[in-house]
Design an enzyme around this catalytic site. Structure first.
Site, short mmCIF file in Angstrom:
data_model
loop_
_atom_site.label_atom_id
_atom_site.label_comp_id
_atom_site.label_asym_id
_atom_site.label_seq_id
_atom_site.Cartn_x
_atom_site.Cartn_y
_atom_site.Cartn_z
N TYR A 1 0.86 -1.17 0.00
CA TYR A 1 0.00 0.00 0.00
C TYR A 1 0.91 1.23 0.00
O TYR A 1 2.13 1.10 -0.01
CB TYR A 1 -0.88 -0.02 1.25
CG TYR A 1 -0.10 -0.30 2.49
CD1 TYR A 1 0.66 0.70 3.09
CD2 TYR A 1 -0.06 -1.58 3.06
CE1 TYR A 1 1.41 0.46 4.21
CE2 TYR A 1 0.70 -1.83 4.20
CZ TYR A 1 1.43 -0.81 4.76
OH TYR A 1 2.19 -1.04 5.87
N SER B 1 6.39 -0.37 10.54
CA SER B 1 6.17 -1.56 9.72
C SER B 1 4.70 -1.67 9.36
O SER B 1 3.87 -0.90 9.83
CB SER B 1 6.60 -2.81 10.47
OG SER B 1 5.62 -3.18 11.41
N LYS B 2 4.41 -2.62 8.52
CA LYS B 2 3.04 -2.82 8.02
C LYS B 2 2.01 -2.90 9.12
O LYS B 2 0.91 -2.41 8.99
CB LYS B 2 2.97 -4.12 7.21
CG LYS B 2 3.62 -4.08 5.85
CD LYS B 2 3.29 -5.37 5.09
CE LYS B 2 3.98 -5.41 3.74
NZ LYS B 2 5.41 -5.68 3.87
N ARG B 3 2.39 -3.53 10.22
CA ARG B 3 1.41 -3.76 11.27
C ARG B 3 1.18 -2.55 12.16
O ARG B 3 0.24 -2.53 12.94
CB ARG B 3 1.84 -4.95 12.13
CG ARG B 3 1.62 -6.30 11.45
CD ARG B 3 1.93 -7.44 12.41
NE ARG B 3 3.29 -7.37 12.92
CZ ARG B 3 4.36 -7.79 12.26
NH1 ARG B 3 4.21 -8.32 11.06
NH2 ARG B 3 5.56 -7.71 12.78
N ASP B 4 2.04 -1.57 12.08
CA ASP B 4 1.89 -0.43 12.97
C ASP B 4 0.67 0.41 12.64
O ASP B 4 0.30 0.56 11.47
CB ASP B 4 3.15 0.45 12.91
CG ASP B 4 4.34 -0.21 13.57
OD1 ASP B 4 4.16 -0.75 14.68
OD2 ASP B 4 5.43 -0.21 12.98
#
Length: 444
Positions: free
Chosen positions: A22, A217-220
């Site tokens: 994204y 990171s992506k999960r943040d």
RNA sequence: GACCCCUUCGUCUAACGGUUAGGACACAUCCCUUUCACGGAUGCGAUACGAGUUCGAUUCUCGUAGGGGUCGCCA
């Protein structure tokens, strides 16, 4: 005068994402700083899609990049869907250009082929200085690293090579990018020299860290721009917050507009240290910007969330008044519904807390009846008229006007929180207001 | 391991040799107030450590520690 305005040739800067996920908030900020530099100097902001890794590219990721940049107001002067004189702007369509540059390197004797067909670039192995716009002069000693692979056995090229070739071909004058690239920049400069080209001016901006201090990171939380769109943020607020991470505009307040940012931006003011992301402050800034919205703009921004919650906006003049009455009480578009739902429906629930308070006071039914009668006689249905009517009722019932207000609030909304009661009653109108007092009375 | 960048309140930051080290967010208290918020006031709270240069270091230099990054036939 900022250094950037004293130079003559127009600036050309770019954002060069690869569509493999994204639009990352860090990437968006890199794009933002490049965009600011271009707009500040009257230069060009170019969007180039680095889609050389066919296996990982997706159309969804491409759309997320376009949508995210446009949502933030970062329009590009050259690039996909816009065109320009230095295209194509997709690396996947530039193979012949890369082949030609590769040939120059071969002819210059700066390459050699591995047994399996991969080709490496021979480093000059000289000390290389990076005069960085943000970090200052950064000196790298002659390297002892193995030579860099620039072409795979299948003939496709590696990032470092295509990135440099494109920046030469697209006439980039400045490259503003994340500091994670600083350690590789000497390789790029080596390539520029080998290709007989003048390197652009580099500026390596600090990285964005998550609240715990490691790289986002992506999960943040808040890692993708799409998440802000979905959460009900205002693009001008996210734009504003991103500006503040790594740069401080010299203004009285931290709340700035896009125009102010453009007018004040200077690369030499960019900070040197990484910054942690703080969603709380981003939210606060959103609240600040939300307060600037009114009328049609406010409705347009909030409408999707109201409709998602099943509320129907009929008359826009009425809806605007309703939304404006609570806009200072919320910080996000997604938070409006519980504050305004009763403006848009008659069957709103009566909170348990409200019923408990009403039943705790034996006078409640009598006071509601008196309010109903008093408001029916109101000379005018505006703040002054309503205030006068309520004051009269208070005098007659020998209570303080303040004691009547909660009763009216409960009647109008069924809950304890909301806008100023007189404002609320005024917006609802006499007929509905009286009907709602009636409805509540019947429940006691 | 080698190399590069960085280091001021919990967080974002101001200070470009001389300030009681300032502001914003957050938090706490108070004021305003029918609620919630806004607004206002107050409080809390920092120069990583150690040397050096200087009359004087947050600021300049060096060292140490800590954080981040790079060293791919990923981008």
């Amino acid at each position: 005068m900022p250094w950037c305005l004293s130079m003559s040739s127009p600036f050309r800067v770019r954002f060069a994402p690869s569509p493999t996920g994204y639009l990352h908030v860090g990437g968006a900020r890199t794009a933002l700083f490049n965009w600011l530099l271009a707009r500040r100097t009257g230069g060009k902001f170019i969007l180039r899609i680095e889609d050389t890794d066919q296996a990982r590219n997706t159309p969804e990721a491409m759309k997320a990049i376009f949508d995210g940049l446009r949502w933030l107001g970062l329009d590009w002067d050259e690039g996909p869907e816009v065109g320009g004189d230095h295209g194509p702007y997709f690396q996947s369509q530039r193979q012949s250009i890369y082949d030609a540059y590769f040939q120059k390197l071969v002819e210059a004797g700066r390459t050699y082929t591995e047994e399996n067909g991969a080709v490496r670039f021979k480093f000059s192995r000289q000390p290389i200085l990076i005069p960085d716009l943000v970090c200052g002069d950064v000196q790298f000693a002659a390297t002892e690293e193995p030579d860099m692979t620039i072409r795979r056995p299948d003939g496709s090229y590696i990032f470092h090579f295509v990135n440099v070739v494109d920046d030469i071909e697209m006439r980039m004058t400045h490259v503003i990018r994340g500091e994670d690239h600083l350690s590789n920049t000497w390789k790029h400069i080596d390539l520029y020299h080998a290709l007989g080209a003048e390197p652009p001016r580099f500026g390596h901006i600090p990285l964005l860290l998550n609240p715990s201090g490691s790289k986002m990171s992506k999960r943040d939380e808040g890692a993708s721009i799409e998440s802000y769109i979905q959460a009900g943020f205002l693009p001008q607020a996210v734009f504003n917050y991103l500006c503040l991470l790594g740069w401080t505009p010299k203004t009285e307040t931290e709340k700035i507009t896009q125009e102010q940012a453009v007018a004040l931006f200077d690369v030499s003011d960019i900070h040197h240290s990484n910054a942690r992301f703080d969603m709380t402050k981003c939210t606060w800034l959103n609240q600040q910007h939300l307060r600037d919205l009114s009328g049609a703009a406010l409705i347009a921004h909030v409408r999707p969330w109201l409709e998602k919650d099943g509320l129907i906006i009929g008359d826009e003049g009425y809806a605007a008044l309703a939304l404006e009455s609570v806009k200072e009480k919320v910080s996000m578009a997604s938070e409006f519904t519980p504050w305004v739902h009763y403006f848009f429906r008659e069957d709103f629930p009566i909170e348990d807390e409200v019923m408990a308070k009403l039943k705790a006071n034996a006078q409640s039914p009598a006071l509601l009846a008196a309010l109903s009668a008093g408001l029916k006689q109101a000379a005018s249905w505006d703040e002054a008229g309503i205030t006068a009517a309520v004051t009269d009722v208070a005098t007659e019932q020998k209570v303080k006007a303040g004691a009547l207000m909660p009763l009216l609030r409960f009647s109008m909304s069924g809950q304890t929180r909301g806008p100023d009661v007189k404002i609320m009653i005024g917006i609802l109108g006499k007929e509905r207001a009286l009907a709602r007092i009636e409805r509540l009375s019947n429940l006691l």
